[in-house]
Scaffold this motif. Structure first.
Motif, PDB file in Angstrom:
ATOM      1  N   ALA A   1      43.554  43.700  41.731  1.00  0.00           N
ATOM      2  CA  ALA A   1      43.278  43.456  43.152  1.00  0.00           C
ATOM      3  C   ALA A   1      44.540  43.089  43.938  1.00  0.00           C
ATOM      4  O   ALA A   1      44.457  42.397  44.949  1.00  0.00           O
ATOM      5  N   SER A   2      45.701  43.522  43.448  1.00  0.00           N
ATOM      6  CA  SER A   2      46.982  43.255  44.118  1.00  0.00           C
ATOM      7  C   SER A   2      47.231  41.764  44.332  1.00  0.00           C
ATOM      8  O   SER A   2      47.905  41.367  45.285  1.00  0.00           O
ATOM      9  N   LYS A   3      46.701  40.934  43.446  1.00  0.00           N
ATOM     10  CA  LYS A   3      46.888  39.485  43.558  1.00  0.00           C
ATOM     11  C   LYS A   3      48.214  39.085  42.912  1.00  0.00           C
ATOM     12  O   LYS A   3      48.790  39.819  42.110  1.00  0.00           O
ATOM     13  N   VAL A   4      48.683  37.889  43.258  1.00  0.00           N
ATOM     14  CA  VAL A   4      49.935  37.348  42.747  1.00  0.00           C
ATOM     15  C   VAL A   4      49.651  35.958  42.190  1.00  0.00           C
ATOM     16  O   VAL A   4      48.992  35.142  42.844  1.00  0.00           O
ATOM     17  N   ALA A   5      50.138  35.683  40.972  1.00  0.00           N
ATOM     18  CA  ALA A   5      49.983  34.355  40.378  1.00  0.00           C
ATOM     19  C   ALA A   5      50.863  33.362  41.133  1.00  0.00           C
ATOM     20  O   ALA A   5      51.990  33.685  41.501  1.00  0.00           O
ATOM     21  N   THR A   6      50.352  32.154  41.374  1.00  0.00           N
ATOM     22  CA  THR A   6      51.145  31.174  42.118  1.00  0.00           C
ATOM     23  C   THR A   6      51.994  30.294  41.221  1.00  0.00           C
ATOM     24  O   THR A   6      52.989  29.749  41.656  1.00  0.00           O
ATOM     25  N   LYS A   7      51.597  30.141  39.955  1.00  0.00           N
ATOM     26  CA  LYS A   7      52.385  29.323  39.029  1.00  0.00           C
ATOM     27  C   LYS A   7      52.291  29.893  37.627  1.00  0.00           C
ATOM     28  O   LYS A   7      51.372  30.659  37.325  1.00  0.00           O
TER      29      LYS A   7
ATOM     30  N   GLY B   1      41.852  39.458  24.919  1.00  0.00           N
ATOM     31  CA  GLY B   1      42.041  38.069  25.324  1.00  0.00           C
ATOM     32  C   GLY B   1      41.617  37.859  26.752  1.00  0.00           C
ATOM     33  O   GLY B   1      41.033  38.746  27.384  1.00  0.00           O
ATOM     34  N   GLU B   2      41.928  36.682  27.266  1.00  0.00           N
ATOM     35  CA  GLU B   2      41.657  36.370  28.664  1.00  0.00           C
ATOM     36  C   GLU B   2      42.591  35.261  29.118  1.00  0.00           C
ATOM     37  O   GLU B   2      43.136  34.510  28.317  1.00  0.00           O
ATOM     38  N   ILE B   3      42.783  35.209  30.423  1.00  0.00           N
ATOM     39  CA  ILE B   3      43.616  34.162  31.022  1.00  0.00           C
ATOM     40  C   ILE B   3      43.055  33.831  32.404  1.00  0.00           C
ATOM     41  O   ILE B   3      42.503  34.690  33.090  1.00  0.00           O
ATOM     42  N   GLU B   4      43.206  32.565  32.767  1.00  0.00           N
ATOM     43  CA  GLU B   4      42.768  32.085  34.067  1.00  0.00           C
ATOM     44  C   GLU B   4      43.978  31.468  34.763  1.00  0.00           C
ATOM     45  O   GLU B   4      44.743  30.744  34.143  1.00  0.00           O
ATOM     46  N   PHE B   5      44.148  31.775  36.058  1.00  0.00           N
ATOM     47  CA  PHE B   5      45.329  31.302  36.776  1.00  0.00           C
ATOM     48  C   PHE B   5      45.042  31.247  38.273  1.00  0.00           C
ATOM     49  O   PHE B   5      44.120  31.880  38.775  1.00  0.00           O
ATOM     50  N   GLU B   6      45.885  30.483  38.968  1.00  0.00           N
ATOM     51  CA  GLU B   6      45.762  30.366  40.412  1.00  0.00           C
ATOM     52  C   GLU B   6      46.409  31.565  41.088  1.00  0.00           C
ATOM     53  O   GLU B   6      47.456  32.058  40.641  1.00  0.00           O
ATOM     54  N   ILE B   7      45.793  32.040  42.157  1.00  0.00           N
ATOM     55  CA  ILE B   7      46.342  33.144  42.942  1.00  0.00           C
ATOM     56  C   ILE B   7      46.514  32.684  44.380  1.00  0.00           C
ATOM     57  O   ILE B   7      45.955  31.689  44.798  1.00  0.00           O
ATOM     58  N   ASN B   8      47.326  33.427  45.128  1.00  0.00           N
ATOM     59  CA  ASN B   8      47.493  33.072  46.542  1.00  0.00           C
ATOM     60  C   ASN B   8      46.765  34.042  47.433  1.00  0.00           C
ATOM     61  O   ASN B   8      46.121  34.941  47.001  1.00  0.00           O
TER      62      ASN B   8
END
Length: 162
Positions: A99-105, A155-162
């Motif tokens: 979805a063209s998202k970017v991780a914030t950290k 696998g899977e990962i969860e992260f903050e996006i902006n």
């Protein structure tokens, strides 16, 4: 107390609730169900690798590649099988953040499963701050092995996006 019943509730701007609120149906924002899983349209370019290594993933190799977004938190799950590793082997396979998202950290998580040309191992998955890809690395940080239709990852990962 007052117990109003609403068949349809529409709020523009901020909806404030004091006390308990109960939803007995599906919560939607902008016509999207909150927390629903979405599968991106397949694009071979979403699957790359570090250095001069190549990772060839065909549409039929993708058993699962899905994401869900809740507020500013994205969770991505993947199960990709029978893929090909070429070029000069290196340490990281990469999946585009959907979805063209970017991780914030920067974030890290354990990978459930890696089968590197018949050798099963564990690994980790990561995103970099301001990153646009999810990296998959073996636990021993060894190079992946060149192979044809013989590398699987899950696998899977969860992260903050902006």
């Amino acid at each position: 107390g007052i117990s109003p019943s609403f068949a349809n509730l529409t709020a523009t701007g901020t909806l404030a609730v004091t006390g308990a609120a109960t939803l007995s149906s599906t919560l939607s924002l902008n016509s999207a169900v909150v927390g629903a899983w979405t599968t991106p349209t397949f694009a071979a370019g979403d699957f790359t690798a570090s250095g001069s290594m190549t990772w060839t993933v065909a549409a039929g190799d993708v058993t699962t590649y899905a994401y869900t977004i809740t507020n500013k938190k994205m969770k991505v799950a993947f199960y990709i099988v029978n893929t090909t590793i070429g070029g000069t082997p290196n340490i990281e396979l990469r999946i585009a953040i959907p979805a063209s998202k970017v991780a914030t950290k920067a974030m890290f998580a354990a990978v459930g499963f890696i089968d590197d040309n018949g050798t099963r191992s564990t690994g980790y998955v990561s995103v970099a701050a301001s990153g646009t890809t999810i990296g998959i690395t073996r636990s021993d940080v060894a190079n992946f092995t060149a192979s044809t239709d013989n590398t699987d990852v899950a696998g899977e990962i969860e992260f903050e996006i902006n």
